[in-house]
Structure formats: C-alpha cells, structure tokens
Design a protein around this motif. Structure first.
Motif, PDB file in Angstrom:
ATOM      1  N   VAL A   1       0.848  -1.189   0.000  1.00  0.00           N
ATOM      2  CA  VAL A   1       0.000   0.000   0.000  1.00  0.00           C
ATOM      3  C   VAL A   1       0.882   1.237   0.000  1.00  0.00           C
ATOM      4  CG1 VAL A   1      -1.746   1.325   1.267  1.00  0.00           C
ATOM      5  CG2 VAL A   1      -1.867  -1.178   1.222  1.00  0.00           C
ATOM      6  N   ILE A   2       0.626   2.118  -0.965  1.00  0.00           N
ATOM      7  CA  ILE A   2       1.296   3.417  -1.017  1.00  0.00           C
ATOM      8  C   ILE A   2       0.250   4.444  -0.602  1.00  0.00           C
ATOM      9  CG2 ILE A   2       2.404   5.146  -2.473  1.00  0.00           C
ATOM     10  CD1 ILE A   2       3.428   2.837  -4.238  1.00  0.00           C
ATOM     11  N   MET A   3       0.490   5.109   0.528  1.00  0.00           N
ATOM     12  CA  MET A   3      -0.427   6.140   1.013  1.00  0.00           C
ATOM     13  C   MET A   3      -0.192   7.417   0.216  1.00  0.00           C
ATOM     14  SD  MET A   3      -2.062   4.587   3.501  1.00  0.00           S
ATOM     15  CE  MET A   3      -2.868   5.851   4.469  1.00  0.00           C
TER      16      MET A   3
ATOM     17  N   GLN B   1       3.299  10.420   7.575  1.00  0.00           N
ATOM     18  CA  GLN B   1       4.196   9.398   7.042  1.00  0.00           C
ATOM     19  C   GLN B   1       4.557   8.389   8.131  1.00  0.00           C
ATOM     20  OE1 GLN B   1       7.579  11.264   5.245  1.00  0.00           O
ATOM     21  NE2 GLN B   1       6.379  12.253   3.675  1.00  0.00           N
ATOM     22  N   PHE B   2       4.914   8.906   9.298  1.00  0.00           N
ATOM     23  CA  PHE B   2       5.305   8.039  10.410  1.00  0.00           C
ATOM     24  C   PHE B   2       4.147   7.132  10.820  1.00  0.00           C
ATOM     25  CE2 PHE B   2       5.331   7.317  15.018  1.00  0.00           C
ATOM     26  CZ  PHE B   2       6.505   6.593  15.131  1.00  0.00           C
ATOM     27  N   PHE B   3       2.962   7.725  10.991  1.00  0.00           N
ATOM     28  CA  PHE B   3       1.815   6.952  11.426  1.00  0.00           C
ATOM     29  C   PHE B   3       1.439   5.911  10.372  1.00  0.00           C
ATOM     30  CE2 PHE B   3      -2.774   6.356  12.359  1.00  0.00           C
ATOM     31  CZ  PHE B   3      -2.633   5.857  13.639  1.00  0.00           C
ATOM     32  N   GLY B   4       1.449   6.321   9.110  1.00  0.00           N
ATOM     33  CA  GLY B   4       1.140   5.387   8.024  1.00  0.00           C
ATOM     34  C   GLY B   4       2.107   4.223   7.997  1.00  0.00           C
ATOM     35  N   THR B   5       3.372   4.498   8.199  1.00  0.00           N
ATOM     36  CA  THR B   5       4.390   3.450   8.215  1.00  0.00           C
ATOM     37  C   THR B   5       4.201   2.536   9.426  1.00  0.00           C
ATOM     38  OG1 THR B   5       5.911   4.960   7.116  1.00  0.00           O
ATOM     39  CG2 THR B   5       6.876   3.023   8.134  1.00  0.00           C
ATOM     40  N   ARG B   6       3.860   3.124  10.559  1.00  0.00           N
ATOM     41  CA  ARG B   6       3.655   2.335  11.781  1.00  0.00           C
ATOM     42  C   ARG B   6       2.528   1.317  11.623  1.00  0.00           C
ATOM     43  NH1 ARG B   6       5.695   3.838  17.228  1.00  0.00           N
ATOM     44  NH2 ARG B   6       4.318   2.206  17.894  1.00  0.00           N
ATOM     45  N   ILE B   7       1.477   1.696  10.903  1.00  0.00           N
ATOM     46  CA  ILE B   7       0.344   0.775  10.786  1.00  0.00           C
ATOM     47  C   ILE B   7       0.392  -0.042   9.507  1.00  0.00           C
ATOM     48  CG2 ILE B   7      -1.178   2.056  12.328  1.00  0.00           C
ATOM     49  CD1 ILE B   7      -2.602   3.186   9.880  1.00  0.00           C
ATOM     50  N   GLY B   8       1.503   0.050   8.773  1.00  0.00           N
ATOM     51  CA  GLY B   8       1.686  -0.882   7.670  1.00  0.00           C
ATOM     52  C   GLY B   8       1.742  -0.329   6.267  1.00  0.00           C
ATOM     53  N   ALA B   9       1.881   0.974   6.094  1.00  0.00           N
ATOM     54  CA  ALA B   9       2.048   1.512   4.740  1.00  0.00           C
ATOM     55  C   ALA B   9       3.435   1.133   4.234  1.00  0.00           C
ATOM     56  CB  ALA B   9       1.878   3.027   4.735  1.00  0.00           C
TER      57      ALA B   9
ATOM     58  N   GLN C   1      10.245 -10.701 -10.641  1.00  0.00           N
ATOM     59  CA  GLN C   1       9.255 -11.024 -11.678  1.00  0.00           C
ATOM     60  C   GLN C   1       8.384  -9.823 -12.041  1.00  0.00           C
ATOM     61  OE1 GLN C   1       9.791 -13.337  -9.079  1.00  0.00           O
ATOM     62  NE2 GLN C   1      11.067 -14.440 -10.536  1.00  0.00           N
ATOM     63  N   GLY C   2       8.663  -8.666 -11.469  1.00  0.00           N
ATOM     64  CA  GLY C   2       7.881  -7.477 -11.764  1.00  0.00           C
ATOM     65  C   GLY C   2       6.564  -7.424 -11.016  1.00  0.00           C
ATOM     66  N   ILE C   3       6.489  -8.099  -9.891  1.00  0.00           N
ATOM     67  CA  ILE C   3       5.268  -8.116  -9.079  1.00  0.00           C
ATOM     68  C   ILE C   3       5.504  -7.238  -7.846  1.00  0.00           C
ATOM     69  CG2 ILE C   3       3.675  -9.551  -7.746  1.00  0.00           C
ATOM     70  CD1 ILE C   3       4.631 -11.910  -9.538  1.00  0.00           C
ATOM     71  N   PRO C   4       4.603  -6.274  -7.580  1.00  0.00           N
ATOM     72  CA  PRO C   4       4.764  -5.461  -6.371  1.00  0.00           C
ATOM     73  C   PRO C   4       4.643  -6.328  -5.117  1.00  0.00           C
ATOM     74  CG  PRO C   4       3.173  -4.469  -7.878  1.00  0.00           C
ATOM     75  CD  PRO C   4       3.465  -5.851  -8.390  1.00  0.00           C
ATOM     76  N   CYS C   5       5.577  -6.139  -4.185  1.00  0.00           N
ATOM     77  CA  CYS C   5       5.613  -6.912  -2.943  1.00  0.00           C
ATOM     78  C   CYS C   5       5.904  -5.997  -1.772  1.00  0.00           C
ATOM     79  CB  CYS C   5       6.706  -7.980  -3.002  1.00  0.00           C
ATOM     80  SG  CYS C   5       6.418  -9.225  -4.250  1.00  0.00           S
ATOM     81  N   ARG C   6       5.418  -6.358  -0.612  1.00  0.00           N
ATOM     82  CA  ARG C   6       5.710  -5.612   0.613  1.00  0.00           C
ATOM     83  C   ARG C   6       7.173  -5.795   0.974  1.00  0.00           C
ATOM     84  NH1 ARG C   6       2.523  -5.787   5.541  1.00  0.00           N
ATOM     85  NH2 ARG C   6       3.467  -3.736   5.629  1.00  0.00           N
ATOM     86  N   ILE C   7       7.738  -4.754   1.518  1.00  0.00           N
ATOM     87  CA  ILE C   7       9.125  -4.819   1.989  1.00  0.00           C
ATOM     88  C   ILE C   7       9.174  -4.289   3.412  1.00  0.00           C
ATOM     89  CG2 ILE C   7      10.197  -4.635  -0.267  1.00  0.00           C
ATOM     90  CD1 ILE C   7      10.581  -1.669   0.212  1.00  0.00           C
ATOM     91  N   GLY C   8      10.202  -4.650   4.131  1.00  0.00           N
ATOM     92  CA  GLY C   8      10.409  -4.087   5.450  1.00  0.00           C
ATOM     93  C   GLY C   8       9.542  -4.703   6.520  1.00  0.00           C
ATOM     94  N   PRO C   9       9.453  -4.018   7.698  1.00  0.00           N
ATOM     95  CA  PRO C   9       8.696  -4.546   8.828  1.00  0.00           C
ATOM     96  C   PRO C   9       7.236  -4.761   8.454  1.00  0.00           C
ATOM     97  CG  PRO C   9       9.953  -2.605   9.460  1.00  0.00           C
ATOM     98  CD  PRO C   9      10.065  -2.742   7.977  1.00  0.00           C
TER      99      PRO C   9
END
Length: 182
Positions: A118-120, A130-138, A162-170
């Motif tokens: 998810v890109i907020m 930005q901080f809050f969005g990242t904290r809850i999973g952005a 493979q060119g598929i968007p994937c979550r990264i990080g915590p």
C-alpha cells in the motif's frame, strides 16, 4: 547595458563581459532512463475521492502496463480489493467516511489483503502522517501533487524480480527475494 554596468565600466574601466555559462550536466532523459516495469496486467487499486487524481494516476499506471481499478471511498475500496485482489493499492488518507488510516488497518488485518503493498497518498506533507502510516503498515508515502517519475520510483521500490509489487520491510511476512523464488 544597465546602470550598474555603466558605473563599473567608467570607474573600473571594465566592461560587462558575461562569464561563459558553465556546462550543465546532462540530465538523463526520462524517456531513455531504464526503469523496472511491472509484469503486464498487474492490477492496481486507486482509492481517492478526487476524480482528477484518480484519472491522472490511472493514466500514469496504465502507461506502464498496469490494469487499474478505482474507488472513491475506503469502504468500496475494501470491497473491490476483496473481490479482485489487486497487486498494489494507492490509498489516499483523507476520504469520505472511513479515512485511509482506518482502511489501511482493515487491509492489514484481512488475511486475503494483508500482503498487498500500500502506497499512502496525501496532499499534506506532515511527517507525522508518514510516520503513522508506516507504523500501521504503509509500504510507502507519496505527496500530492506527484509526478510520473515519482510514481514510477515508488512502484519500482516494491517490484520483485518477476515485476510483481511486494511488501518490503517490517510487517511483510517475507522479503521480495523469497517471494520471487516461490
């Protein structure tokens, strides 16, 4: 010749020769810069109550091979996401009814949707969002107005081999390299 240049010439005996312009570094033309594109048909859900933002972002993403879905509020976005399971979601923060943060929380709690990156999006540049969005999973944050280049840069960060968007990080259950292998 301006008044200052005339005075300088009469007092100092110097002309107003302009220095040779410094060579500007050649910026890499955006059309020739290589960029990682998603695999054709990658599904993106755009959630924003502004038809202008939705149309602009949709056009940008479609030019890179995305198929786009659109929602103007969080409730219908979650319903569409459950039915169609997009590969990536662009989620505005300020929405009628449920706001983007509440929608993001619902997405991260949903077994089917939780691994979708998810890109907020927000018109407000406050670091707290930005901080809050990242904290809850952005997975990323994009400020309005945005450029094509910024949209592509945000998407490229999330693409696996493979060119598929994937979550990264915590918060991501596995890293992109593992998902690429699987």
């Amino acid at each position: 010749m301006g008044l200052f240049d005339q005075l300088k010439k009469s007092i100092l005996g110097k002309g107003s020769e302009e220095p040779a312009p410094m060579a500007q570094p050649q910026a890499l033309d955006r059309r020739t810069r290589s960029r990682a594109n998603p695999r054709p048909g990658t599904l993106a859900l755009i959630v924003d109550d502004s038809p202008t933002i939705v149309a602009a972002l949709s056009r940008i993403l479609q030019s890179a091979g995305f198929t786009t879905l659109e929602a103007q509020d969080a409730e219908s976005a979650i319903e569409i996401a459950r039915e169609q399971v997009p590969n990536i979601i662009f989620l505005d923060i300020v929405l009628p009814g449920m706001n983007g943060f509440a929608a993001l929380r619902a997405i991260r709690r949903d077994v089917v949707l939780r691994e979708i990156p998810v890109i907020m999006i927000s018109g407000n540049e406050q670091a707290t969002e930005q901080f809050f969005g990242t904290r809850i999973g952005a997975d990323d944050f994009m400020k309005k107005p945005f450029s094509r280049l910024e949209v592509f840069a945000r998407v490229e960060r999330l693409l696996n081999a493979q060119g598929i968007p994937c979550r990264i990080g915590p918060g991501a259950e596995s890293d992109p390299a593992e998902r690429a292998a699987g």
